[in-house]
Design a protein around this motif. Structure first.
Motif, mmCIF file in Angstrom:
data_model
loop_
_atom_site.group_PDB
_atom_site.id
_atom_site.type_symbol
_atom_site.label_atom_id
_atom_site.label_comp_id
_atom_site.label_asym_id
_atom_site.label_seq_id
_atom_site.Cartn_x
_atom_site.Cartn_y
_atom_site.Cartn_z
ATOM 1 N N GLU A 405 -17.159 -13.119 7.665
ATOM 2 C CA GLU A 405 -17.819 -13.526 6.417
ATOM 3 C C GLU A 405 -18.994 -12.602 6.090
ATOM 4 O O GLU A 405 -19.234 -12.294 4.923
ATOM 5 C CB GLU A 405 -18.300 -14.973 6.535
ATOM 6 C CG GLU A 405 -18.661 -15.580 5.194
ATOM 7 C CD GLU A 405 -18.875 -17.071 5.266
ATOM 8 O OE1 GLU A 405 -19.153 -17.670 4.205
ATOM 9 O OE2 GLU A 405 -18.791 -17.636 6.372
ATOM 10 N N GLU A 406 -19.710 -12.140 7.103
ATOM 11 C CA GLU A 406 -20.785 -11.187 6.847
ATOM 12 C C GLU A 406 -20.237 -9.866 6.312
ATOM 13 O O GLU A 406 -20.833 -9.238 5.428
ATOM 14 C CB GLU A 406 -21.571 -10.937 8.138
ATOM 15 C CG GLU A 406 -22.446 -12.118 8.544
ATOM 16 C CD GLU A 406 -23.201 -11.848 9.833
ATOM 17 O OE1 GLU A 406 -22.975 -10.762 10.426
ATOM 18 O OE2 GLU A 406 -23.993 -12.709 10.248
ATOM 19 N N GLY A 407 -19.091 -9.442 6.836
ATOM 20 C CA GLY A 407 -18.456 -8.230 6.324
ATOM 21 C C GLY A 407 -18.006 -8.390 4.884
ATOM 22 O O GLY A 407 -18.140 -7.465 4.071
ATOM 23 N N LEU A 408 -17.473 -9.560 4.545
ATOM 24 C CA LEU A 408 -17.040 -9.810 3.161
ATOM 25 C C LEU A 408 -18.231 -9.857 2.207
ATOM 26 O O LEU A 408 -18.137 -9.407 1.052
ATOM 27 C CB LEU A 408 -16.271 -11.130 3.105
ATOM 28 C CG LEU A 408 -14.922 -11.168 3.842
ATOM 29 C CD1 LEU A 408 -14.362 -12.584 3.839
ATOM 30 C CD2 LEU A 408 -13.923 -10.214 3.190
ATOM 31 N N SER A 409 -19.348 -10.402 2.668
ATOM 32 C CA SER A 409 -20.518 -10.519 1.792
ATOM 33 C C SER A 409 -21.148 -9.169 1.479
ATOM 34 O O SER A 409 -21.869 -9.040 0.472
ATOM 35 C CB SER A 409 -21.550 -11.448 2.442
ATOM 36 O OG SER A 409 -22.031 -10.874 3.654
ATOM 37 N N ALA A 438 -13.438 -4.668 4.867
ATOM 38 C CA ALA A 438 -14.058 -5.606 5.815
ATOM 39 C C ALA A 438 -13.478 -5.508 7.220
ATOM 40 O O ALA A 438 -13.969 -6.174 8.134
ATOM 41 C CB ALA A 438 -13.891 -7.038 5.300
ATOM 42 N N SER A 439 -12.442 -4.674 7.423
ATOM 43 C CA SER A 439 -11.784 -4.602 8.726
ATOM 44 C C SER A 439 -12.728 -4.200 9.867
ATOM 45 O O SER A 439 -12.601 -4.731 10.977
ATOM 46 C CB SER A 439 -10.584 -3.650 8.667
ATOM 47 O OG SER A 439 -10.981 -2.366 8.235
ATOM 48 N N PRO A 440 -13.701 -3.263 9.676
ATOM 49 C CA PRO A 440 -14.635 -2.998 10.777
ATOM 50 C C PRO A 440 -15.439 -4.234 11.193
ATOM 51 O O PRO A 440 -15.677 -4.450 12.384
ATOM 52 C CB PRO A 440 -15.547 -1.904 10.214
ATOM 53 C CG PRO A 440 -14.718 -1.219 9.177
ATOM 54 C CD PRO A 440 -13.895 -2.310 8.565
ATOM 55 N N ALA A 441 -15.841 -5.050 10.217
ATOM 56 C CA ALA A 441 -16.575 -6.283 10.548
ATOM 57 C C ALA A 441 -15.668 -7.270 11.275
ATOM 58 O O ALA A 441 -16.112 -7.978 12.192
ATOM 59 C CB ALA A 441 -17.129 -6.913 9.274
ATOM 60 N N ILE A 442 -14.408 -7.318 10.871
ATOM 61 C CA ILE A 442 -13.447 -8.192 11.556
ATOM 62 C C ILE A 442 -13.292 -7.745 13.010
ATOM 63 O O ILE A 442 -13.284 -8.571 13.938
ATOM 64 C CB ILE A 442 -12.092 -8.182 10.830
ATOM 65 C CG1 ILE A 442 -12.232 -8.771 9.423
ATOM 66 C CG2 ILE A 442 -11.042 -8.945 11.628
ATOM 67 C CD1 ILE A 442 -10.988 -8.628 8.568
ATOM 68 N N MET A 443 -13.184 -6.424 13.227
ATOM 69 C CA MET A 443 -13.054 -5.908 14.588
ATOM 70 C C MET A 443 -14.308 -6.181 15.404
ATOM 71 O O MET A 443 -14.230 -6.417 16.612
ATOM 72 C CB MET A 443 -12.760 -4.407 14.548
ATOM 73 C CG MET A 443 -11.364 -4.050 14.067
ATOM 74 S SD MET A 443 -10.068 -4.852 15.043
ATOM 75 C CE MET A 443 -10.444 -4.255 16.680
#
Length: 545
Positions: A405-409, A438-443
């Motif tokens: 969610e932080e990556g999406l924001s 957002a994939s780096p934040a997901i990883m």
């Protein structure tokens, strides 16, 4: 000075100092673990101590020096030792003596004051055995087919015995194990037909025919197995212990014989590497205090990978819903508060939840629906690797949700509006634009989840991990991956060896070695995830701009 404080430089230096201290502490801890753990595999020098006690009784102790410590003389006053009045401390040595047939413990303390002579004889040998630990002493004779042979043939005999032992293990685990598995499946198949009133004479005859064929194959393999055992049980070596007693050791129980005092630095290095390899690929022995940890390595990695496969989609979908679809209302706020609070729940609570919900409720229901022929013996209604992975997936789910969610924001709204303005649907925008960026934040969330899950032990003790698992969750029998089986875990192995071992002194170096291995696996898994994250970041770098 006031100007310097207002510039914020002190806080920068304070932060840098805190980071430096933390880094030095971590490196120091790793050095401690590595030095204590790797020393377990280095071939130690073998000593022979001639002792004389206060009554003049002489004795001999043979073994390895495991530890040294200084004891205040005041603590030894009850021994009435004849010491120098000015002497304040006295050294004592912890010696690993092995030879469990002759003494009850592997270790004994001896005072340096009682040592009259210390030797390192070249012909002193250590025999590593499959059971009863090491044996220290001198080789008196090597007997093959009832005749004494030259000691130079010892290595050839050990290679031959190791070859036979490998064939025995392959027969027991692969061929005979597969037949036993098929016989059990046929038994359950017949019972299932019986419960459904579908066990016709034709089906019974077919099952009986298959059982007869398997039993015939089993009898042949059993004869072959007995032949191998006779081959390796006919020969033995006779060892002379430290008290002069002669002890016969069958080759069936010998893993290797080494003369540590004859080894050069190159030989010791080769043996050091060989023993590390054996530690990584062999099964544990002697209540986990000897042998290797391969089942624990396999179980740890498999459980973490299963957990990652389960938590990743659920965590990402939950974050997408909260950020992209859910409205800003009280229900959404309640969901976010719940997710944050879940991250602070003690891990043992997740274990209790997993035992009650996954094992007893879900697993018990699956047994009633699909495995009724196995009852009352449960299939999925008992702790196993699947329930462990699901329990840890719930435990790490908040980490993945928050990170995603932080990556999406951080993705600007203009990118969403631009994609929609060009005619893309919301789902296409999400799939082709938002998720790649957002994939780096997901990883990052997955990395944190792996780091936490790999070190968890408390919940696993309730939902699947055991001290010793006879079979790996992965084998050659259909369906090959058996998610209902219990498994071993490095974290639990450390706890078991360190706190439940009957021989604490022998287990202490093994605890450090296993801890170093667990840290290495966690670092390897995290570095793999970091590498994937960096590649994704470079691949979708242009989309961010």
């Amino acid at each position: 000075m006031n100007k310097w404080f207002k510039s914020g430089s002190p806080w920068i230096w304070l932060s840098a100092g805190g980071v430096s201290i933390s880094l030095i502490s971590v490196l120091g801890l790793l050095w401690l673990i590595a030095s204590r753990g790797l020393s377990y595999f280095w071939p130690s020098e073998l000593y022979q101590f001639d002792l004389t006690d206060k009554n003049g009784v002489k004795s001999v102790v043979i073994g390895e020096i495991y530890d040294r410590e200084q004891i205040p003389v005041g603590q030894l006053a009850h021994l009435n030792l004849d010491l120098d009045p000015e002497q304040e401390v006295l050294e004592r040595l912890l010696i690993k003596t092995g030879n469990r047939e002759l003494v009850s413990l592997d270790f004994r303390w001896i005072l340096s004051h009682n040592i009259t002579k210390t030797q390192t004889p070249k012909d002193l040998a250590v025999v590593e055995r499959r059971t009863h630990g090491n044996f220290y002493g001198y080789i008196d004779s090597v007997v093959v087919d009832g005749k004494k042979v030259d000691e130079n043939q010892l290595n050839e005999l050990l290679i031959r015995v190791d070859k036979f032992q490998q064939q025995i293990d392959d027969l027991q685990k692969s061929d005979i194990g597969a037949i036993n598995y098929q016989l059990e499946r046929l038994r359950l198949k017949a019972r299932k037909y019986q419960l459904q009133d579908k066990l016709t004479p034709e089906r019974q005859a077919k099952i009986d025919s298959e059982v007869t064929s398997l039993n015939q194959r089993y009898a042949k393999l059993e004869q072959e197995l007995l032949g191998y055992r006779e081959e390796i049980s006919r020969d033995h070596i006779v060892m002379r212990a430290m008290d002069g007693q002669l002890v016969t050791i069958n080759f069936e129980y010998i893993l290797k014989v080494t003369f540590n005092n004859q080894l050069s630095l190159i030989d010791k290095t080769a043996l050091f590497i060989s023993q590390i390899g054996s530690f990584l690929i062999e099964d544990p022995r002697e209540a986990n205090t000897e042998g290797g940890v391969f089942p624990a390595i396999f179980g740890t990695v498999l459980m973490v990978l299963l957990m990652t496969v389960i938590v990743s989609p659920f965590g990402v979908i939950a974050a997408i819903y909260l950020h992209e679809y859910a409205g800003k209302n009280s229900f959404t706020k309640l969901l976010r508060i719940s997710v944050i609070n879940l991250a602070g729940v003690p891990s043992i609570v997740y274990g209790v939840f997993g035992l009650g919900f996954f094992v007893y409720m879900v697993g018990g229901s699956l047994d009633q629906l699909f495995y009724s022929e196995n009852l009352p013996s449960p299939t999925f209604g008992t702790p196993g690797v699947l329930w462990s992975a699901l329990t840890l997936a719930i435990l790490t789910l908040p980490v993945v949700i928050v990170s995603t969610e932080e990556g999406l924001s951080r993705i600007p709204l203009e990118m969403r509006y631009g994609s929609l303005a060009l005619g893309a649907t919301k789902a296409e925008t999400l799939w082709r634009i938002i998720l790649p960026i957002a994939s780096p934040a997901i990883m990052t969330g997955i990395i944190l989840a792996i780091a936490r899950a790999a070190g968890e032990v408390a919940p696993l003790m309730l939902v699947g991990v055991v001290k010793m698992a006879p079979n790996l969750p992965l084998d050659g029998n259909f369906p090959f991956l058996h998610l209902d089986r219990k498994f071993m875990h490095l974290g639990f192995h450390i706890y078991d060896v360190g706190f439940q071992s009957p021989n604490v002194e022998a287990a202490r170096p093994l605890v450090f070695a296993t801890a170093l291995l667990l840290v290495s696996i966690i670092v390897a898994l995290n570095m793999t995830a970091v590498s994937i994250r960096n590649k994704l970041r470079e691949k979708y770098k242009m989309l961010e701009h």
